[in-house]
Write a protein that holds these residues in place. Sequence first.
Motif, short mmCIF file in Angstrom:
data_model
loop_
_atom_site.label_atom_id
_atom_site.label_comp_id
_atom_site.label_asym_id
_atom_site.label_seq_id
_atom_site.Cartn_x
_atom_site.Cartn_y
_atom_site.Cartn_z
N VAL A 95 0.95 -1.10 -0.07
CA VAL A 95 0.02 -0.07 0.03
C VAL A 95 0.95 1.17 -0.06
CG1 VAL A 95 -1.68 1.28 1.12
CG2 VAL A 95 -1.68 -1.09 1.13
N ALA A 96 0.66 2.10 -0.99
CA ALA A 96 1.52 3.43 -1.16
C ALA A 96 1.43 4.18 0.04
CB ALA A 96 1.18 4.09 -2.35
N PRO A 97 2.57 4.62 0.52
CA PRO A 97 2.51 5.73 1.73
C PRO A 97 2.32 7.04 1.25
CG PRO A 97 4.64 5.22 1.38
CD PRO A 97 4.00 4.26 0.42
N ASP A 98 2.63 7.16 0.01
CA ASP A 98 2.44 8.32 -0.69
C ASP A 98 2.13 8.28 -2.23
OD1 ASP A 98 2.01 11.41 -0.83
OD2 ASP A 98 4.06 11.93 -0.16
N ASP A 99 1.79 9.63 -2.98
CA ASP A 99 1.76 9.56 -4.30
C ASP A 99 3.33 9.51 -4.90
OD1 ASP A 99 -0.85 9.67 -4.35
OD2 ASP A 99 -1.04 11.79 -4.59
N ALA A 100 3.28 8.69 -6.20
CA ALA A 100 4.65 9.15 -6.96
C ALA A 100 4.55 10.35 -7.47
CB ALA A 100 4.51 7.85 -7.89
N PRO A 101 5.69 10.71 -7.71
CA PRO A 101 5.68 12.31 -8.33
C PRO A 101 4.83 12.35 -9.59
CG PRO A 101 7.87 11.36 -7.74
CD PRO A 101 7.04 10.32 -7.66
N PHE A 102 4.84 11.47 -10.47
CA PHE A 102 4.03 11.74 -11.42
C PHE A 102 2.76 12.04 -11.31
CE2 PHE A 102 2.03 10.78 -15.89
CZ PHE A 102 2.90 11.22 -16.61
N VAL A 103 1.98 11.00 -10.29
CA VAL A 103 0.61 11.20 -10.07
C VAL A 103 0.58 12.39 -9.10
CG1 VAL A 103 -1.19 10.16 -8.38
CG2 VAL A 103 0.43 8.65 -9.83
N ARG A 104 1.37 12.98 -8.32
CA ARG A 104 1.33 14.42 -7.81
C ARG A 104 1.34 15.52 -8.62
NH1 ARG A 104 5.29 13.86 -4.55
NH2 ARG A 104 4.08 12.79 -2.97
N ASN A 105 1.93 15.25 -9.80
CA ASN A 105 2.29 16.38 -10.82
C ASN A 105 0.82 16.57 -11.47
OD1 ASN A 105 4.74 16.93 -10.02
ND2 ASN A 105 5.79 15.97 -12.06
N LEU A 106 0.27 15.36 -11.70
CA LEU A 106 -1.12 15.57 -12.31
C LEU A 106 -2.28 15.95 -11.49
CD1 LEU A 106 -1.36 12.22 -14.54
CD2 LEU A 106 -0.71 14.57 -15.55
N THR A 107 -2.17 15.52 -10.23
CA THR A 107 -3.28 16.23 -9.40
C THR A 107 -2.94 17.47 -9.08
OG1 THR A 107 -2.17 15.02 -7.55
CG2 THR A 107 -4.15 13.80 -8.58
N ASN A 108 -1.65 17.96 -8.88
CA ASN A 108 -1.68 19.44 -8.21
C ASN A 108 -2.00 20.36 -9.60
OD1 ASN A 108 -0.34 18.47 -5.94
ND2 ASN A 108 1.87 18.91 -6.59
N ALA A 109 -1.84 19.69 -10.76
CA ALA A 109 -2.59 20.55 -11.84
C ALA A 109 -3.99 20.38 -12.05
CB ALA A 109 -1.67 20.07 -13.29
N GLY A 110 -4.61 19.84 -11.23
CA GLY A 110 -6.03 19.68 -11.27
C GLY A 110 -6.81 18.50 -11.56
N ALA A 111 -5.95 17.57 -12.10
CA ALA A 111 -6.33 16.17 -12.57
C ALA A 111 -7.09 15.36 -11.34
CB ALA A 111 -5.42 15.33 -13.40
N ILE A 112 -8.31 14.70 -11.68
CA ILE A 112 -8.86 13.88 -10.77
C ILE A 112 -8.70 12.27 -11.18
CG2 ILE A 112 -11.11 13.52 -9.64
CD1 ILE A 112 -11.76 16.46 -10.11
N VAL B 45 -8.93 4.88 -21.78
CA VAL B 45 -8.93 6.11 -22.72
C VAL B 45 -9.82 6.32 -23.92
CG1 VAL B 45 -6.91 6.02 -24.23
CG2 VAL B 45 -7.37 8.20 -22.69
N MET B 46 -9.41 4.87 -24.77
CA MET B 46 -10.27 5.00 -25.83
C MET B 46 -11.75 4.42 -25.86
SD MET B 46 -8.12 5.71 -28.56
CE MET B 46 -8.86 5.12 -30.16
N SER B 47 -12.17 4.17 -24.55
CA SER B 47 -13.49 3.73 -24.67
C SER B 47 -14.27 4.88 -23.64
CB SER B 47 -13.75 2.25 -23.75
OG SER B 47 -13.04 2.55 -22.53
N GLY B 48 -13.45 5.96 -23.37
CA GLY B 48 -14.07 7.11 -22.91
C GLY B 48 -14.22 7.13 -21.46
N MET B 49 -13.13 6.48 -20.70
CA MET B 49 -12.86 6.47 -19.36
C MET B 49 -11.83 7.44 -19.00
SD MET B 49 -13.06 2.31 -18.54
CE MET B 49 -13.71 1.30 -19.50
N GLY B 50 -12.29 8.52 -19.36
CA GLY B 50 -11.14 9.74 -18.90
C GLY B 50 -10.24 9.70 -20.24
N PRO B 51 -10.09 11.21 -20.57
CA PRO B 51 -9.31 11.55 -21.96
C PRO B 51 -7.72 11.49 -21.77
CG PRO B 51 -9.90 13.67 -20.88
CD PRO B 51 -10.48 12.47 -20.11
N ILE B 52 -7.20 11.16 -20.56
CA ILE B 52 -5.85 11.23 -20.27
C ILE B 52 -5.63 9.92 -19.35
CG2 ILE B 52 -3.73 12.00 -19.05
CD1 ILE B 52 -4.97 14.69 -19.48
N ALA B 53 -4.77 8.97 -19.50
CA ALA B 53 -4.33 7.75 -18.86
C ALA B 53 -2.91 7.71 -18.66
CB ALA B 53 -4.69 6.44 -19.75
N HIS B 54 -2.52 7.45 -17.39
CA HIS B 54 -1.12 7.45 -17.01
C HIS B 54 -0.61 5.88 -17.45
CE1 HIS B 54 1.77 5.25 -14.27
NE2 HIS B 54 2.57 6.35 -14.67
#
Length: 473
Positions: A103-120, A165-174
């Motif tokens: 279980v992750a104790p914190d976000d990976a930097p890439f995840v944090r970068n996206l969520t800091n920019a407002g992604a959900i 992403v191709m089926s419409g489950m969000g326009p951006i996929a990590h």
Amino acid sequence: MAEKPVWQLSASELVNQIARRETTAEAVVAGTVARMRAENGHLNAVVDDLGDEAIETARNLDTVHDKSGPVGPLHGVPVTIKVNVDQKGKSTTNGVKAFTDIVAPDDAPFVRNLTNAGAIVIGRTNTPEFSFRATTTNELHGRTSNPWNDWASPGGSSGGASAAVMSGMGPIAHGNDIGGSLRFPAAATGAVTVKPGLGRTPAWNPSQKAERGMLAQLMSVQGVICREVRDVRLAMRSAIAYDPHDPWQAPVPFDGPAPEKAVKVGFTTNTYQFEAHPAILQALETARDCLIDAGYEVIEIETPDISEIGETGYRALMGEVNVLMLKDVREHGSSEINRMFDEYFELFPPFRDDELLQQMARRSHFIRQWNLLFERYPLVLCPFLPSPTYAWNRDAEGKDGIMDVLGCGIWSFAMNYMGLPAGIVSPSMYDGMPVAVQVAGKRFREDLILDALEAVETRVGVMAEKLFARDTS
């Protein structure tokens, strides 16, 4: 013309609509979560549904927006995260049953970068065991299907991301890519991506107990898969935010100097010892014609030997895997993945001992050759695979299957081994499925690669729109 449902809109359209208050983050996320829940039952792209908490996050972002405006350039955009990177409080399973308690104790930097920019984040997407196949299936979460055709692979290892992403489950996929794990899925589904070069995006998992091998550090990168090129660009501008946990990341602006004259593009159809399918040649010719029409100067060239670079890179990585990763595969992997690793080692004999060190030293020679090529041709349009999309379990059908899927992926492995960026776009179709080509470029010029991908996309259309039109016809 009927208004598009919210889940079909690009991230670029969504942020503009939210900023203009034509819609809300909550409405966007709720609509996309509803689409995810309607489609995921038969696709199995998302293996951890975070929809309820995502809607709550969106509601909170709307409150912030009302007071002070958007929190960042991705405000309110629904995204998915692959289950092999850390997201605080979630399991980083990497497709392995034994890893469910990580279980992750914190976000990976890439995840944090996206969520800091407002992604959900609305969900976490599937990956094969140890993220080490060109398709996406495992004993823990099951098989992910391709939204175009259940027969076909969604690619791997970021197959859950591409199917989502191709089926419409969000326009951006990590997703991420050590040998093709962003590009195989994009090619398989008609999505677009750019595999970043070494040092472009931050990579680190707070849950990790040991450092990755040196080649894994040099070859593996974090990125995104999207339906449209403009969304890859939008996401990457936020995703590259510097994080000191990654010793390889360089804080270089995403957008480099604009070309002063027409960009020269080296063009090759060479698939070396693998026969090129006519559909691949047609896709390459279509992409070439699109670039010429857009003002690029396209010149047929011979590149440094990709067959040698790709095979050397894969055998070197297998040498590192043999020492640092195989114990976990033997202990925690399924019988199928263990059998496949035996076949990997037979087909791509791992370099060992002195030979491994010598071959790793030769890596600089390969990069130097390509750096010199890029001085003359800043971009290279080339094949990705020699054949169109493969059956979903083809890589598990013995050595022939592995060679049909992974063994022929020399244009993929070579770019990872050299740490060079490379993008995927599908200019055409064959037998009802997308057919992809690759555009490679020099380090830190992912922006130029995206320019070329967008030139092709502008002329042939967004592949996802063909998929959506088919499903609603």
